[in-house]
Design a protein around this motif. Sequence first.
Motif, PDB file in Angstrom:
ATOM      1  N   ASN A   1      -6.925   4.522  -3.584  1.00 13.05           N
ATOM      2  CA  ASN A   1      -6.590   3.147  -3.319  1.00 13.05           C
ATOM      3  C   ASN A   1      -5.368   2.988  -4.178  1.00 13.05           C
ATOM      4  O   ASN A   1      -5.422   2.639  -5.293  1.00 13.05           O
ATOM      5  CB  ASN A   1      -7.805   2.278  -3.438  1.00 13.05           C
TER       6      ASN A   1
ATOM      7  N   ARG B   1       0.936  -1.128  -0.112  1.00 14.82           N
ATOM      8  CA  ARG B   1       0.050  -0.010   0.056  1.00 14.82           C
ATOM      9  C   ARG B   1       0.842   1.147   0.114  1.00 14.82           C
ATOM     10  O   ARG B   1       1.857   1.370   0.701  1.00 14.82           O
ATOM     11  CB  ARG B   1      -0.927  -0.035   1.256  1.00 14.82           C
TER      12      ARG B   1
ATOM     13  N   VAL C   1      -8.281  -1.472  -6.673  1.00 12.78           N
ATOM     14  CA  VAL C   1      -7.366  -0.648  -6.624  1.00 12.78           C
ATOM     15  C   VAL C   1      -7.143   0.356  -7.726  1.00 12.78           C
ATOM     16  O   VAL C   1      -7.419  -0.199  -8.911  1.00 12.78           O
ATOM     17  CB  VAL C   1      -5.952  -1.710  -6.737  1.00 12.78           C
TER      18      VAL C   1
ATOM     19  N   LEU D   1      -5.322  -7.064  -8.417  1.00 15.61           N
ATOM     20  CA  LEU D   1      -5.395  -5.703  -7.925  1.00 15.61           C
ATOM     21  C   LEU D   1      -6.781  -4.841  -8.387  1.00 15.61           C
ATOM     22  O   LEU D   1      -7.355  -4.254  -7.890  1.00 15.61           O
ATOM     23  CB  LEU D   1      -4.274  -4.641  -7.956  1.00 15.61           C
TER      24      LEU D   1
END
Length: 178
Positions: free
Chosen positions: A77, A69, A112, A107
């Motif tokens: 995100n 992250r 994301v 992802l």
Amino acid sequence: MKFSKSSESDRQEIEVLFTRTFSDSEGESEGKLIGHLVHELMNGTETDDIFGFIATEQGQIVGCIFFTRLSFGSRVNAFMLSPVAVDTGHQGKGVGQKLINFGIDHLRERGVELIFTYGNPNYYSKVGFEHVPQEFAEAPFKLTHPEGWLGQSLDGGSIKLPLGQACCVEAFNDPQYW
């Protein structure tokens, strides 16, 4: 070649892969440094903040990537791809690119929005990464090679919003990696 998420039982083999691969290409001290980084990532990062993916052939791990992250001042995100290792005997065969694309797809399915990496633009452009100017998304630390700060949008949007300075997971919170 099989691609999958990494698991707890893969940790030791993954650490050995990174240490060996980076020792072979960059020297023993770099191998130890990246091996230590991988150990810290796997053992000290919250499970919501890390994704690991592996490539296996005949039951052996021949490639591994991590996404961790990245946090910005805005609510986006975002994750960072790093590090990446492909066993020396399997390099140049597209294993890394296929593994990265596998991870990116995973992802994207999880919502994301943006991914970044810090590396060779010639290599990472093959999997959709483009240079990101520091004024749009500043790396967590001063970069030795600013041209290597790369990113891509996974939701069709743009990175051209000023996101501010990125904050990384604790294992990367050291200028020697930047």
